[in-house]
Design a protein around this motif. Structure first.
Motif, PDB file in Angstrom:
ATOM      1  N   HIS A 167       0.462  79.607  53.024  1.00  0.00           N
ATOM      2  CA  HIS A 167       1.546  79.800  53.992  1.00  0.00           C
ATOM      3  C   HIS A 167       2.447  80.950  53.558  1.00  0.00           C
ATOM      4  N   ARG A 168       2.755  81.000  52.255  1.00  0.00           N
ATOM      5  CA  ARG A 168       3.622  82.070  51.739  1.00  0.00           C
ATOM      6  C   ARG A 168       2.967  83.441  51.888  1.00  0.00           C
ATOM      7  N   LEU A 169       1.656  83.500  51.689  1.00  0.00           N
ATOM      8  CA  LEU A 169       0.936  84.775  51.745  1.00  0.00           C
ATOM      9  C   LEU A 169       0.420  85.111  53.140  1.00  0.00           C
ATOM     10  N   GLY A 170       0.508  84.148  54.059  1.00  0.00           N
ATOM     11  CA  GLY A 170       0.012  84.397  55.405  1.00  0.00           C
ATOM     12  C   GLY A 170      -1.493  84.476  55.464  1.00  0.00           C
ATOM     13  N   THR A 171      -2.160  83.602  54.706  1.00  0.00           N
ATOM     14  CA  THR A 171      -3.622  83.596  54.689  1.00  0.00           C
ATOM     15  C   THR A 171      -4.107  82.159  54.764  1.00  0.00           C
ATOM     16  N   ALA A 172      -5.418  81.943  54.664  1.00  0.00           N
ATOM     17  CA  ALA A 172      -6.001  80.608  54.780  1.00  0.00           C
ATOM     18  C   ALA A 172      -6.053  79.917  53.421  1.00  0.00           C
ATOM     19  N   SER A 173      -5.998  78.582  53.443  1.00  0.00           N
ATOM     20  CA  SER A 173      -6.087  77.808  52.203  1.00  0.00           C
ATOM     21  C   SER A 173      -7.400  78.069  51.475  1.00  0.00           C
ATOM     22  N   GLY A 174      -8.479  78.240  52.271  1.00  0.00           N
ATOM     23  CA  GLY A 174      -9.777  78.507  51.674  1.00  0.00           C
ATOM     24  C   GLY A 174      -9.790  79.814  50.884  1.00  0.00           C
ATOM     25  N   THR A 175      -9.057  80.805  51.387  1.00  0.00           N
ATOM     26  CA  THR A 175      -8.975  82.091  50.694  1.00  0.00           C
ATOM     27  C   THR A 175      -8.235  81.940  49.366  1.00  0.00           C
ATOM     28  N   VAL A 176      -7.157  81.172  49.384  1.00  0.00           N
ATOM     29  CA  VAL A 176      -6.403  80.925  48.145  1.00  0.00           C
ATOM     30  C   VAL A 176      -7.273  80.165  47.151  1.00  0.00           C
ATOM     31  N   LYS A 177      -8.008  79.168  47.640  1.00  0.00           N
ATOM     32  CA  LYS A 177      -8.895  78.400  46.767  1.00  0.00           C
ATOM     33  C   LYS A 177      -9.915  79.321  46.094  1.00  0.00           C
ATOM     34  N   MET A 178     -10.455  80.283  46.854  1.00  0.00           N
ATOM     35  CA  MET A 178     -11.406  81.246  46.297  1.00  0.00           C
ATOM     36  C   MET A 178     -10.742  82.092  45.210  1.00  0.00           C
ATOM     37  N   HIS A 179      -9.496  82.530  45.466  1.00  0.00           N
ATOM     38  CA  HIS A 179      -8.770  83.313  44.465  1.00  0.00           C
ATOM     39  C   HIS A 179      -8.573  82.496  43.188  1.00  0.00           C
ATOM     40  N   VAL A 180      -8.196  81.232  43.344  1.00  0.00           N
ATOM     41  CA  VAL A 180      -7.974  80.377  42.174  1.00  0.00           C
ATOM     42  C   VAL A 180      -9.264  80.207  41.379  1.00  0.00           C
ATOM     43  N   GLN A 181     -10.378  80.018  42.069  1.00  0.00           N
ATOM     44  CA  GLN A 181     -11.667  79.883  41.385  1.00  0.00           C
ATOM     45  C   GLN A 181     -12.020  81.156  40.621  1.00  0.00           C
ATOM     46  N   ASN A 182     -11.745  82.319  41.240  1.00  0.00           N
ATOM     47  CA  ASN A 182     -12.001  83.594  40.563  1.00  0.00           C
ATOM     48  C   ASN A 182     -11.126  83.742  39.322  1.00  0.00           C
ATOM     49  N   ILE A 183      -9.875  83.317  39.441  1.00  0.00           N
ATOM     50  CA  ILE A 183      -8.939  83.402  38.317  1.00  0.00           C
ATOM     51  C   ILE A 183      -9.427  82.535  37.157  1.00  0.00           C
ATOM     52  N   LEU A 184      -9.820  81.300  37.465  1.00  0.00           N
ATOM     53  CA  LEU A 184     -10.306  80.403  36.420  1.00  0.00           C
ATOM     54  C   LEU A 184     -11.527  80.998  35.720  1.00  0.00           C
ATOM     55  N   LYS A 186     -12.451  84.244  35.512  1.00  0.00           N
ATOM     56  CA  LYS A 186     -12.119  85.448  34.741  1.00  0.00           C
ATOM     57  C   LYS A 186     -11.414  85.104  33.432  1.00  0.00           C
ATOM     58  N   LEU A 187     -10.541  84.106  33.483  1.00  0.00           N
ATOM     59  CA  LEU A 187      -9.760  83.759  32.293  1.00  0.00           C
ATOM     60  C   LEU A 187     -10.458  82.733  31.405  1.00  0.00           C
ATOM     61  N   GLY A 188     -11.551  82.171  31.898  1.00  0.00           N
ATOM     62  CA  GLY A 188     -12.237  81.140  31.136  1.00  0.00           C
ATOM     63  C   GLY A 188     -11.390  79.886  31.025  1.00  0.00           C
ATOM     64  N   ALA A 189     -10.651  79.587  32.085  1.00  0.00           N
ATOM     65  CA  ALA A 189      -9.714  78.462  32.069  1.00  0.00           C
ATOM     66  C   ALA A 189     -10.367  77.207  32.635  1.00  0.00           C
ATOM     67  N   ALA A 190      -9.984  76.048  32.095  1.00  0.00           N
ATOM     68  CA  ALA A 190     -10.548  74.777  32.534  1.00  0.00           C
ATOM     69  C   ALA A 190      -9.916  74.296  33.825  1.00  0.00           C
ATOM     70  N   ASP A 191      -8.637  74.625  34.013  1.00  0.00           N
ATOM     71  CA  ASP A 191      -7.952  74.185  35.224  1.00  0.00           C
ATOM     72  C   ASP A 191      -6.769  75.112  35.494  1.00  0.00           C
ATOM     73  N   ARG A 192      -5.989  74.799  36.503  1.00  0.00           N
ATOM     74  CA  ARG A 192      -4.876  75.658  36.920  1.00  0.00           C
ATOM     75  C   ARG A 192      -3.817  75.789  35.817  1.00  0.00           C
ATOM     76  N   THR A 193      -3.479  74.659  35.190  1.00  0.00           N
ATOM     77  CA  THR A 193      -2.466  74.684  34.128  1.00  0.00           C
ATOM     78  C   THR A 193      -2.937  75.538  32.958  1.00  0.00           C
ATOM     79  N   HIS A 194      -4.207  75.387  32.611  1.00  0.00           N
ATOM     80  CA  HIS A 194      -4.786  76.179  31.519  1.00  0.00           C
ATOM     81  C   HIS A 194      -4.750  77.666  31.867  1.00  0.00           C
ATOM     82  N   ALA A 195      -5.017  78.008  33.118  1.00  0.00           N
ATOM     83  CA  ALA A 195      -4.991  79.406  33.555  1.00  0.00           C
ATOM     84  C   ALA A 195      -3.593  79.995  33.400  1.00  0.00           C
ATOM     85  N   VAL A 196      -2.583  79.225  33.771  1.00  0.00           N
ATOM     86  CA  VAL A 196      -1.196  79.699  33.643  1.00  0.00           C
ATOM     87  C   VAL A 196      -0.852  79.906  32.173  1.00  0.00           C
ATOM     88  N   THR A 197      -1.266  78.967  31.319  1.00  0.00           N
ATOM     89  CA  THR A 197      -0.998  79.072  29.880  1.00  0.00           C
ATOM     90  C   THR A 197      -1.620  80.337  29.303  1.00  0.00           C
TER      91      THR A 197
END
Length: 209
Positions: A167-184, A186-197
């Protein structure tokens, strides 16, 4: 005659500037010609003074040190800048070097290494201390998040759900989910909290003071 190296010191903490000033005052070949407390002041003073070497803190108000370094180098391609920071995240190092910094020092090294660093960089050489080089080698080859991925991750760091980020970015939830998966991935993170850390440790994200 001995060549005197003219130095501009940029740091938003007066105590740090005072400490560097006292170090330079004892050296016959080094002269402090100016001090700046913000990135904008740094750009203006560099333009006016044309120092031989600039010590540039990366965490500055108004305009950060990386942006100030980039602006100075655009105006003066020959400018020799040493990045100073208390943070050793690899992304911070990469950004400073890509902006045109010729050297990089952690602030804990200032009292022991800054005089040599100024002379080395003034001579035309680059300076990356072993401690900093080791940090870079830990994350080689460099994995870079896109600007949108960093933006999404910054919202994740605030605890926002995918639908709220969308909603904040003006895009679809599915697109954000894809971005989050790509982030995890790339960073080798187990979950969202781990990615932020990981992002905070590496300097991809910064905590707001």
């Amino acid at each position: 005659m001995q060549t005197v190296i003219r130095v501009l010191c940029v740091d938003d903490h007066p105590i740090v500037r005072k400490g560097i000033a006292s170090l330079l005052a004892n050296e016959s070949d080094l002269e402090l010609v100016g001090e700046a407390a913000t990135g904008r002041e740094a750009v203006e003073l560099h333009r006016a003074l044309q120092p031989d070497v600039t010590l540039m803190d990366l965490r500055l108000p108004e305009l950060d040190g990386v942006s100030a370094t980039r602006m100075i180098r655009e105006e003066s391609p020959q400018a020799r800048i040493i990045a100073l920071t208390s943070y050793d995240g690899d992304q911070e190092i990469y950004r400073a070097l890509e902006a045109g910094a010729r050297g990089y020092l952690l602030k804990e090294m200032v009292h022991t290494d800054v005089l040599r660093a100024i002379r080395v960089v003034h001579s035309g050489k680059r300076l990356i201390p072993p401690e900093v080089a080791e940090r870079l080698s830990e994350y080689f080859p460099q994995i870079v998040l896109t600007e949108r991925e960093v933006q999404v991750l910054s919202f994740v760091a605030k605890g926002m759900a995918n639908k709220d980020i969308a909603h904040r970015l003006g895009t679809a939830s599915g697109t954000v989910k894809m971005h989050v998966q790509n982030i995890l991935g790339k960073l080798g993170a187990a979950d969202r909290t781990h990615a932020v850390t990981i992002a905070l440790e590496r300097g991809i994200l910064h905590l707001k003071c």
